[in-house]
Design an enzyme around this catalytic site. Structure first.
Site, PDB file in Angstrom:
ATOM      1  N   TYR A 140       0.856  -1.195   0.000  1.00  0.00           N
ATOM      2  CA  TYR A 140       0.000   0.000   0.000  1.00  0.00           C
ATOM      3  C   TYR A 140       0.887   1.238   0.000  1.00  0.00           C
ATOM      4  CZ  TYR A 140      -5.028  -0.583   0.197  1.00  0.00           C
ATOM      5  OH  TYR A 140      -6.335  -0.774  -0.148  1.00  0.00           O
ATOM      6  N   GLU A 174      -0.390   4.906  -0.456  1.00  0.00           N
ATOM      7  CA  GLU A 174      -1.106   6.167  -0.656  1.00  0.00           C
ATOM      8  C   GLU A 174      -0.155   7.350  -0.543  1.00  0.00           C
ATOM      9  OE1 GLU A 174      -2.313   3.822   1.405  1.00  0.00           O
ATOM     10  OE2 GLU A 174      -4.513   3.812   1.376  1.00  0.00           O
ATOM     11  N   ASP A 182      -6.217  13.265 -25.282  1.00  0.00           N
ATOM     12  CA  ASP A 182      -6.328  11.874 -24.830  1.00  0.00           C
ATOM     13  C   ASP A 182      -5.717  11.013 -25.929  1.00  0.00           C
ATOM     14  OD1 ASP A 182      -7.075   9.284 -24.311  1.00  0.00           O
ATOM     15  OD2 ASP A 182      -9.100   9.801 -23.625  1.00  0.00           O
ATOM     16  N   THR A 221      -3.875   5.681 -21.699  1.00  0.00           N
ATOM     17  CA  THR A 221      -3.824   4.383 -21.048  1.00  0.00           C
ATOM     18  C   THR A 221      -2.428   3.833 -21.322  1.00  0.00           C
ATOM     19  OG1 THR A 221      -4.778   3.452 -23.070  1.00  0.00           O
ATOM     20  CG2 THR A 221      -6.262   3.747 -21.203  1.00  0.00           C
ATOM     21  N   LYS A 253      -2.919  -0.814 -24.995  1.00  0.00           N
ATOM     22  CA  LYS A 253      -3.057  -0.373 -26.400  1.00  0.00           C
ATOM     23  C   LYS A 253      -1.677  -0.281 -27.079  1.00  0.00           C
ATOM     24  CE  LYS A 253      -7.415   1.981 -25.450  1.00  0.00           C
ATOM     25  NZ  LYS A 253      -7.655   2.677 -24.207  1.00  0.00           N
ATOM     26  N   ARG A 269      -2.459  -2.767 -18.010  1.00  0.00           N
ATOM     27  CA  ARG A 269      -3.647  -1.908 -18.012  1.00  0.00           C
ATOM     28  C   ARG A 269      -3.482  -0.849 -16.920  1.00  0.00           C
ATOM     29  NH1 ARG A 269      -6.659  -4.823 -21.335  1.00  0.00           N
ATOM     30  NH2 ARG A 269      -8.188  -3.168 -21.417  1.00  0.00           N
TER      31      ARG A 269
HETATM   32  N1  DSN Z   1     -12.483   0.584 -24.673  1.00  0.00           N
HETATM   33  C1  DSN Z   1     -11.503   1.386 -25.326  1.00  0.00           C
HETATM   34  C2  DSN Z   1     -11.465   1.120 -26.782  1.00  0.00           C
HETATM   35  O1  DSN Z   1     -11.650  -0.022 -27.159  1.00  0.00           O
HETATM   36  O2  DSN Z   1     -11.228   2.027 -27.563  1.00  0.00           O
HETATM   37  C3  DSN Z   1     -11.648   2.825 -25.045  1.00  0.00           C
HETATM   38  O3  DSN Z   1     -11.794   3.023 -23.700  1.00  0.00           O
END
Ligand code: DSN
Length: 448
Positions: free
Chosen positions: A52, A54, A197, A223, A226, A232
């Site tokens: 933990y 914080e 974003d 994120t 991707k 994640r």
């Molecule tokens: N779920 C994501 C996507 O597939 O683009 C976006 O948050």
């Protein structure tokens, strides 16, 4: 306590094995998915999950954080370098919490915000009505033109009229270059914060394959899965331009993340983000990202050559959007299910001016990050594009019933029918053969 999962929990172990097998023998073409390295998996499955922490490095609420501090500072320094930004917060649990933190840092409830409308390719958290961001703020969506490109004239007109506090540039279903510079010109004109974003394209940005938002936006969120190809998670960055607009911006972001919205950070994720960032700094990552885009273009070309309609006629990034409206409206669900049956995973998606609904949209969205990670190139994309088109042609005559109550049963019967479709079964066998040539995790058990 120290026994292997195969002994302590055979049920979960069996599911892990099945998922590994599914990933190995299928083409993962959801553009927001990817396959992380063994090193990233090792950091994720590490003892950092026990802690933990914080607070922030050197200012934690609990003791025992000396190594967590080091790993978090390492991730921050790497993120600042990779994205050329003044400040980075690597604690957001994922992209949506990162975006919520941006609102908390720079907006008050009912402030006006602007983002691309979700059915036009925007994200839920950019003010869509089903998200709290569309309910707590006065959300003025902008749109794409009929040709699929962002309608910058509309953006300017709406911004001048509504004077938003915050504007979003960055999309989840947009196949062309994100217009950071043009959006910044508009945001600056009305005094709005501009948040980029880059969740979908952050790998491309990091490697210079897509233009960077750093000189134009005040805040950048992403994120870390991707094209980033990490675990994640999420990162919020503040640019020098952001600090020039508001010297307190970095502090506001940090406070919004913790204690504003989150408790303890996920330290194992932070460690894995640091590992992924190091991978992003290697020359191979740039080659990888260049190939992602080459593959997207080859995929779009193959699809169009097989009679498919590709939104905007191509792609500048990792993603291709196919409109199925020439076969009728609301066909996305049939395409998604039939492609799933052929071990090709992608998602139904709205297309510009969709004649149907976000739930039963008229297109499919697909991407190349995972296939490129596996080593596939243009030659394979040509093949895959043909297979996708062939599967879509098999389902083109299915129509959603007008009566919504009948849709469930109709789709059930459809799924049974496509299980017997010879062409789709044939394509699935070819997909499996191709996947065997590009093993995902060779010699890998679920336990690494
Ligand atoms: N779920 C994501 C996507 O597939 O683009 C976006 O948050």
């Amino acid at each position: 306590m120290m026994d292997d999962i195969s002994k302590t929990d055979p049920e979960v172990y069996a599911l892990l094995k099945k998922e590994l097998e599914r990933q190995q023998h299928g083409l993962e073409m959801i553009p927001s998915e990817n396959n992380v390295s063994k090193a990233v998996l090792q950091a994720m499955g590490s003892v950092f999950t026990n802690k933990y922490s914080e607070g922030y490095a050197k200012k934690r609420y609990y003791g025992g954080n000396q190594f967590v501090d080091e790993v978090e500072l390492l991730a921050i320094e790497r993120a600042k370098k990779v994205f050329n930004v003044a400040h980075a917060n690597v604690q957001p649990y994922s992209g949506s919490p990162a975006n919520f933190a941006v609102y908390m840092a720079v907006c008050q409830p009912n402030d006006t915000i602007m983002g691309l409308h979700l059915p036009d390719g925007g994200h839920l958290t950019h003010g869509f009505k089903a998200s709290c961001t569309g309910q707590l703020f006065n959300s003025i969506p902008y749109h794409v033109r009929k040709d699929g490109y962002i309608d910058l004239e509309e953006v300017e007109r709406l911004a001048m009229e509504h004077k938003p506090k915050l504007m979003w540039v960055g999309y989840t279903a947009y196949v062309r270059e994100f217009p950071f510079e043009k959006m910044a010109r508009i945001a600056d004109k009305v005094g709005a914060y501009l948040a980029a974003d880059i969740a979908h394209i952050s790998g491309l940005v990091a490697s210079g394959v897509h233009k960077s938002p750093s000189p134009y936006a005040h805040i950048v969120t992403t994120t870390t899965h991707k094209t980033f190809r990490g675990p994640r998670g999420g990162i919020i960055m503040v640019t020098q331009k952001g600090l020039d607009k508001d010297p307190e911006l970095a502090n506001k972001i940090d406070k919004a993340v913790f204690p504003g919205l989150q408790g303890g950070p996920h330290d194992h994720t932070t460690a894995a983000i640091a590992v992924a960032l190091k991978e992003m700094m290697q020359p191979e990552f740039k080659t990888y990202c260049e190939q992602i885009v080459e593959n997207s273009r080859a995929l779009a070309k193959s699809l169009m050559g097989s009679g498919m309609e590709v939104v905007t006629g191509g792609s500048d990034n990792h993603m291709v959007l196919v409109s199925l409206t020439k076969f009728g409206k609301g066909k996305g669900i049939f395409a998604q299910e039939a492609l799933d049956e052929a071990n090709i995973t992608m998602n139904k998606n709205t297309i510009p001016g969709d004649p149907s609904s976000p739930f039963y949209p008229s297109g499919v969205r697909m991407g190349t990050p995972s296939l490129t990670t596996r080593g596939m190139k243009e030659k394979e994309m040509e093949l895959v594009g043909k297979w996708i088109a062939d599967v879509i042609k098999e389902i083109k005559d299915f129509e959603l019933p007008e009566d919504k109550k009948e849709i469930g049963n109709y789709l059930k019967a459809f799924k049974e029918e496509i299980k017997e479709n010879k062409k789709i079964l044939e394509i699935r066998n070819s997909v499996i053969k191709l996947c065997r040539k590009f093993p995902l995790y060779p010699g890998f058990d679920v336990l690494r």
